[in-house]
Design a protein around this motif. Structure first.
Motif, PDB file in Angstrom:
ATOM      1  N   LEU A   1       9.453   8.774 -16.505  1.00 54.91           N
ATOM      2  CA  LEU A   1       8.265   8.775 -17.524  1.00 54.91           C
ATOM      3  C   LEU A   1       7.821   7.140 -17.363  1.00 54.91           C
ATOM      4  O   LEU A   1       8.818   6.279 -17.568  1.00 54.91           O
ATOM      5  N   HIS A   2       6.518   7.026 -17.173  1.00 53.95           N
ATOM      6  CA  HIS A   2       6.040   5.567 -17.520  1.00 53.95           C
ATOM      7  C   HIS A   2       5.292   5.695 -18.636  1.00 53.95           C
ATOM      8  O   HIS A   2       5.046   6.685 -19.432  1.00 53.95           O
ATOM      9  N   PHE A   3       4.630   4.534 -19.070  1.00 52.84           N
ATOM     10  CA  PHE A   3       3.873   4.429 -20.211  1.00 52.84           C
ATOM     11  C   PHE A   3       2.761   5.420 -20.718  1.00 52.84           C
ATOM     12  O   PHE A   3       2.674   6.068 -21.469  1.00 52.84           O
ATOM     13  N   GLY A   4       2.194   5.697 -19.330  1.00 48.62           N
ATOM     14  CA  GLY A   4       1.029   6.713 -19.384  1.00 48.62           C
ATOM     15  C   GLY A   4       1.587   8.031 -19.680  1.00 48.62           C
ATOM     16  O   GLY A   4       1.163   8.723 -20.656  1.00 48.62           O
ATOM     17  N   SER A   5       2.762   8.527 -19.391  1.00 50.86           N
ATOM     18  CA  SER A   5       3.289   9.593 -19.604  1.00 50.86           C
ATOM     19  C   SER A   5       3.593   9.678 -21.214  1.00 50.86           C
ATOM     20  O   SER A   5       3.519  10.922 -21.977  1.00 50.86           O
ATOM     21  N   LEU A   6       4.388   8.509 -21.627  1.00 55.21           N
ATOM     22  CA  LEU A   6       4.898   8.317 -23.052  1.00 55.21           C
ATOM     23  C   LEU A   6       3.707   8.540 -23.830  1.00 55.21           C
ATOM     24  O   LEU A   6       4.060   9.218 -24.971  1.00 55.21           O
ATOM     25  N   LEU A   7       2.580   7.969 -23.704  1.00 57.15           N
ATOM     26  CA  LEU A   7       1.234   8.108 -24.327  1.00 57.15           C
ATOM     27  C   LEU A   7       0.875   9.574 -24.681  1.00 57.15           C
ATOM     28  O   LEU A   7       0.683   9.964 -25.989  1.00 57.15           O
ATOM     29  N   ALA A   8       0.861  10.227 -23.527  1.00 57.93           N
ATOM     30  CA  ALA A   8       0.589  11.760 -23.628  1.00 57.93           C
ATOM     31  C   ALA A   8       1.647  12.533 -24.576  1.00 57.93           C
ATOM     32  O   ALA A   8       1.308  13.422 -25.336  1.00 57.93           O
ATOM     33  N   ALA A   9       2.876  12.028 -24.389  1.00 56.85           N
ATOM     34  CA  ALA A   9       3.918  12.763 -25.125  1.00 56.85           C
ATOM     35  C   ALA A   9       4.086  12.435 -26.434  1.00 56.85           C
ATOM     36  O   ALA A   9       3.943  13.349 -27.388  1.00 56.85           O
ATOM     37  N   MET A  10       3.823  11.126 -26.783  1.00 56.04           N
ATOM     38  CA  MET A  10       3.647  10.944 -28.143  1.00 56.04           C
ATOM     39  C   MET A  10       2.406  11.410 -28.918  1.00 56.04           C
ATOM     40  O   MET A  10       2.344  11.703 -29.951  1.00 56.04           O
TER      41      MET A  10
ATOM     42  N   ARG B   1       5.853   1.579 -29.946  1.00 57.36           N
ATOM     43  CA  ARG B   1       4.965   0.838 -30.922  1.00 57.36           C
ATOM     44  C   ARG B   1       3.746   0.687 -30.093  1.00 57.36           C
ATOM     45  O   ARG B   1       2.390   0.645 -30.575  1.00 57.36           O
ATOM     46  N   ALA B   2       3.697   0.332 -28.604  1.00 58.74           N
ATOM     47  CA  ALA B   2       2.500   0.108 -27.825  1.00 58.74           C
ATOM     48  C   ALA B   2       1.695   1.431 -27.518  1.00 58.74           C
ATOM     49  O   ALA B   2       0.543   1.442 -27.886  1.00 58.74           O
ATOM     50  N   ALA B   3       2.353   2.474 -27.568  1.00 59.63           N
ATOM     51  CA  ALA B   3       1.745   3.741 -27.468  1.00 59.63           C
ATOM     52  C   ALA B   3       1.161   4.138 -28.857  1.00 59.63           C
ATOM     53  O   ALA B   3      -0.050   4.557 -28.818  1.00 59.63           O
ATOM     54  N   TRP B   4       1.793   4.077 -29.956  1.00 64.40           N
ATOM     55  CA  TRP B   4       1.040   3.714 -31.347  1.00 64.40           C
ATOM     56  C   TRP B   4      -0.399   3.217 -31.368  1.00 64.40           C
ATOM     57  O   TRP B   4      -1.325   3.655 -31.763  1.00 64.40           O
ATOM     58  N   ARG B   5      -0.190   1.998 -30.788  1.00 60.84           N
ATOM     59  CA  ARG B   5      -1.392   0.996 -30.859  1.00 60.84           C
ATOM     60  C   ARG B   5      -2.681   1.659 -29.918  1.00 60.84           C
ATOM     61  O   ARG B   5      -3.664   1.739 -30.423  1.00 60.84           O
TER      62      ARG B   5
ATOM     63  N   LEU C   1      -2.929   4.657 -29.353  1.00 64.41           N
ATOM     64  CA  LEU C   1      -3.388   5.920 -30.200  1.00 64.41           C
ATOM     65  C   LEU C   1      -4.596   5.372 -31.520  1.00 64.41           C
ATOM     66  O   LEU C   1      -4.903   6.353 -32.003  1.00 64.41           O
ATOM     67  N   GLY C   2      -4.632   4.084 -31.337  1.00 61.87           N
ATOM     68  CA  GLY C   2      -5.740   3.660 -32.394  1.00 61.87           C
ATOM     69  C   GLY C   2      -4.954   3.557 -33.593  1.00 61.87           C
ATOM     70  O   GLY C   2      -5.953   3.210 -34.606  1.00 61.87           O
ATOM     71  N   GLN C   3      -3.914   3.527 -33.800  1.00 61.32           N
ATOM     72  CA  GLN C   3      -3.262   3.665 -35.220  1.00 61.32           C
ATOM     73  C   GLN C   3      -2.705   2.026 -35.493  1.00 61.32           C
ATOM     74  O   GLN C   3      -2.637   1.358 -34.732  1.00 61.32           O
ATOM     75  N   ALA C   4      -2.768   1.610 -36.919  1.00 60.64           N
ATOM     76  CA  ALA C   4      -2.204   0.326 -37.225  1.00 60.64           C
ATOM     77  C   ALA C   4      -0.812  -0.094 -36.920  1.00 60.64           C
ATOM     78  O   ALA C   4       0.006   0.686 -37.481  1.00 60.64           O
ATOM     79  N   PRO C   5      -0.960  -1.230 -36.337  1.00 57.18           N
ATOM     80  CA  PRO C   5       0.562  -1.541 -35.928  1.00 57.18           C
ATOM     81  C   PRO C   5       1.584  -1.883 -36.793  1.00 57.18           C
ATOM     82  O   PRO C   5       2.745  -1.611 -36.905  1.00 57.18           O
ATOM     83  N   SER C   6       0.888  -2.314 -38.206  1.00 52.83           N
ATOM     84  CA  SER C   6       1.957  -2.752 -39.168  1.00 52.83           C
ATOM     85  C   SER C   6       2.645  -1.466 -39.752  1.00 52.83           C
ATOM     86  O   SER C   6       3.547  -1.652 -40.261  1.00 52.83           O
ATOM     87  N   VAL C   7       1.995  -0.376 -39.579  1.00 51.95           N
ATOM     88  CA  VAL C   7       2.767   0.896 -40.043  1.00 51.95           C
ATOM     89  C   VAL C   7       4.258   1.067 -39.515  1.00 51.95           C
ATOM     90  O   VAL C   7       5.164   1.433 -40.160  1.00 51.95           O
TER      91      VAL C   7
END
Length: 309
Positions: A25-34, A254-258, A260-266
């Protein structure tokens, strides 16, 4: 007194993540999974995992097991058993037989070179072509246009006849084509929502047309932005596609969360993947997911990406 028939209840949300075992799994895969996991859990639904191991020449030994270990390390636990497409040939064969019997599929003797010489779009076999290992294609009649509303990318329309033509269901080497397998498996697993990368957006009209030919329901689709390297290549074809680190999952989560457009502080204070996913799920806002086809890997270092859907 006549009463109106009851409206069938909507099927419970069921999403899935379906990697191909062509590497870790690379970061693009993780983004799709998350992204698919969050959308499923946010809807109170199930999240399944399916290994799409249909292309032995491209597969790497042990990759599927490594991918499953990574999902576990990142806290992304699937519901139910993990399916492997390599064990489901009988289902694909039954669907293909139905299409052939109905006249919706045809045996194709065209070679790649012959098809390319004719423009690359199959609208009928080349006269006189004959090979010992023919493929099987789905017929796409003239005037076939497919339109659908993607939950992230908006209205998508494709002239399937002009742009794609008759497409492959079983390859000349005997391998099942992705389009047939994914349609059969999504239906068999009761998938209501397909969340995946935008690189597969162009395949969706083919899958919808095939669903209609097989009398299957069409799930909702949401195509997440595709992560590109500095040279504009998707990560699966890039040297930037280093595997995610199973021993240090938090930075990539955390990078995948960002992304996805979500607030990093969360998720900043989370100390484990479980804590991060719990905080993420409580704060997740699907409306913040970027409505675009692509994201730059470099841009993900800029937390402002969360403010630009």
């Amino acid at each position: 007194m006549h009463t109106a028939p009851a409206t069938p209840a909507a099927a419970p949300y069921r999403g899935r993540f379906a990697p191909s075992p062509t590497g870790p799994l690379h970061f693009g895969s993780l983004l799709a999974a998350m992204g698919s996991w969050l959308l499923a859990r946010h809807a109170g639904g199930e999240w399944r995992v399916r290994i799409e191991d249909l292309d032995p020449p491209r597969e790497i030994a042990g990759a599927a097991e490594a991918q499953l270990r990574s999902l576990h390390a990142f806290g992304l636990a699937p519901d139910g058993e993990v399916l492997r497409q390599s064990a489901r040939g009988e289902l694909y064969g039954a669907a293909l037989d139905r299409l052939l019997a109905a006249g919706d599929a045809l045996v194709c003797h065209c070679s790649r070179s012959g098809l390319a010489a004719g423009g690359g779009v199959h609208h009928g076999c080349i006269v006189g072509a004959l090979r010992t290992d023919p493929a099987v294609r789905l017929r796409v009649p003239p005037g076939t246009r497919i339109a659908f509303d993607d939950l992230l990318q908006g209205r998508v329309e494709q002239d399937l006849y002009a742009e794609v033509g008759d497409f492959v269901l079983r390859r000349a080497d005997g391998c099942w084509a992705y389009q047939l397998a994914v349609v059969v498996d999504d239906a068999a697993q009761g998938i209501t929502d397909v969340v995946r990368g935008a690189d597969l957006l162009d395949s969706t009209p083919r899958q919808i047309f095939l669903q209609r030919r097989l009398g299957l329901s069409t799930p909702r689709y949401a195509h997440l932005p595709l992560v590109l390297d500095a040279d504009g290549r998707k990560l699966s074809k890039s040297l930037a596609a280093v595997p995610v680190d199973d021993d240090e999952p938090l930075p990539a989560l955390r990078a995948a969360w960002r992304a996805l457009g979500q607030a990093p502080s969360v998720v900043a204070a989370a100390g484990t993947p479980a804590q991060l996913l719990d905080a993420a799920l409580r704060a997740f806002d699907p409306a913040r997911i970027p409505r675009r086809h692509e994201l730059s890997l470099a841009a993900l270092h800029n937390t402002d990406v969360a403010a630009a859907p």
